[in-house]
Design a protein around this motif. Structure first.
Motif, mmCIF file in Angstrom:
data_model
loop_
_atom_site.group_PDB
_atom_site.id
_atom_site.type_symbol
_atom_site.label_atom_id
_atom_site.label_comp_id
_atom_site.label_asym_id
_atom_site.label_seq_id
_atom_site.Cartn_x
_atom_site.Cartn_y
_atom_site.Cartn_z
ATOM 1 N N GLN A 153 36.897 41.016 41.138
ATOM 2 C CA GLN A 153 37.544 40.411 39.981
ATOM 3 C C GLN A 153 37.949 42.394 39.721
ATOM 4 O O GLN A 153 39.108 42.769 39.230
ATOM 5 N N ASP A 213 39.141 35.896 44.803
ATOM 6 C CA ASP A 213 39.168 34.628 45.006
ATOM 7 C C ASP A 213 38.266 33.652 44.845
ATOM 8 O O ASP A 213 38.837 32.310 44.308
ATOM 9 N N ARG A 233 38.925 41.510 46.964
ATOM 10 C CA ARG A 233 40.108 40.204 47.060
ATOM 11 C C ARG A 233 39.221 39.166 47.656
ATOM 12 O O ARG A 233 39.244 37.967 47.303
ATOM 13 N N LYS A 234 38.716 39.008 48.521
ATOM 14 C CA LYS A 234 37.866 38.023 49.013
ATOM 15 C C LYS A 234 36.922 37.376 47.839
ATOM 16 O O LYS A 234 36.679 35.839 47.029
#
Length: 335
Positions: free
Chosen positions: A192, A185, A181-182
């Motif tokens: 992704q 983002d 997720r980091k």
């Protein structure tokens, strides 16, 4: 500045080297840059020694000189310059100018990484994962984590991959999701894809097909071939949204072109179902034949479809098959 450099002030000598090398504030003159860097390095400037070594190693405006590069990298590395330590490690690892010595390579790489040099931390982590003496997964995690905490998206993805990979023995889907997720983002397509795949499979998060489709679409539209394949599957099956055969074919095609055999097979089946379009039948046969070595049922389907092709269609398909194989071999050999 030049007057100070002429009087032997080290900082001025180094600055003159920088200005001559970059052409900032004075005419571009790489040979003069080497002269000033050499003076500064001889007077103890480790930054000048590193810059000089880099010029010799890359041939930046001067003839390449690997031996001179090694000498100045050694000097700067011994004085504590992290960039020089990284480059010296690479020389030992490759056995260029100096004898091949992975012990020395690891020593210098570790010194650079200990100073917080991001490329050194990443390289050391990769070495720990692929060591011929067996992967040191915990050490790799430690270095990747230090890089990831600096915001490096590639390290964040690497941590996600480690925590997904059952073979490495550190499987932890929740931690994988956190790191993917980091990276996601930050717009990193591998992150992704990793995050979308976790939502698709319900690993580390509750299964959420709409969220999976959203992240996989983002990665697929940025050219990630496996995201394209999974997204095409979802469109074909109606997962996370309505069935959309046209969208499935749209995303299968780049994945098939990348060489994913299952994408080639599924695309071939979709195209073969459109009997009203002669071009689709030719393309369908092409993809089915290309997939047949990896997907057994593809060969049977291709043989059945072959019976319905006219000689000109078959000739066109075989031409496209050969053309794709040639391009694919060239592409992979150039990587």
């Amino acid at each position: 500045l030049q007057r100070a450099a002429n009087h032997g002030f080290v900082a001025a000598e180094e600055a003159m080297g920088i200005f001559c090398q970059s052409g900032f504030g004075m005419p571009l003159d790489k040979a003069q840059a080497v002269s000033w860097y050499t003076k500064a390095a001889q007077h103890g400037s480790r930054d000048a020694a590193t810059n000089l070594a880099l010029m010799y190693s890359t041939g930046d405006g001067i003839p390449k000189n690997a031996a001179a590069a090694e000498t100045w990298f050694q000097s700067a590395a011994a004085a504590g310059d992290a960039t020089a330590q990284l480059n010296l490690a690479a020389l030992y690892h490759r056995g260029e100018v100096v004898p091949q010595d992975d012990t020395q390579a690891t020593l210098w790489l570790t010194r650079a990484a200990d100073q917080g040099l991001l490329p050194a931390m990443l390289e050391l982590a990769r070495w720990d994962l692929r060591s011929e003496h067996g992967a040191n997964v915990d050490a790799a995690i430690s270095w990747f984590k230090k890089a990831a905490e600096q915001g490096d998206a590639s390290a964040q993805v690497a941590l996600g991959d480690i925590f997904v990979d059952q073979k490495l023995g550190r499987q932890d889907y929740s931690r994988a999701v956190n790191w993917y997720r980091k990276a996601a983002d930050q717009g990193q397509r591998e992150g992704q894809f990793g995050l979308g795949a976790r939502y698709l499979l319900g690993q580390g998060v509750p299964q959420d097909l709409e969220e999976a489709r959203r992240w996989l679409t983002t990665a697929a539209n940025r050219g990630h071939p496996y995201a394209q394949f999974l997204l095409a599957n979802m469109f074909e099956a109606g997962e996370g949204g309505p069935v959309d055969a046209a969208a499935a074919a749209k995303y299968y095609e780049p994945a098939a072109n990348y060489g994913i055999a299952q994408a080639q097979y599924r695309l071939g089946l979709l195209l073969a179902s459109d009997h009203s379009n002669e071009t689709s039948l030719v393309s369908a046969y092409k993809w089915l034949v290309l997939a047949q070595d990896a997907v057994k049922q593809s060969a049977t389907t291709a043989q059945e479809l072959r019976k319905s092709l006219t000689p000109p269609q078959l000739a066109q398909a075989e031409h496209e098959i050969e053309e794709w194989r040639t391009a694919h071999v060239v592409r992979h050999s150039s990587r």
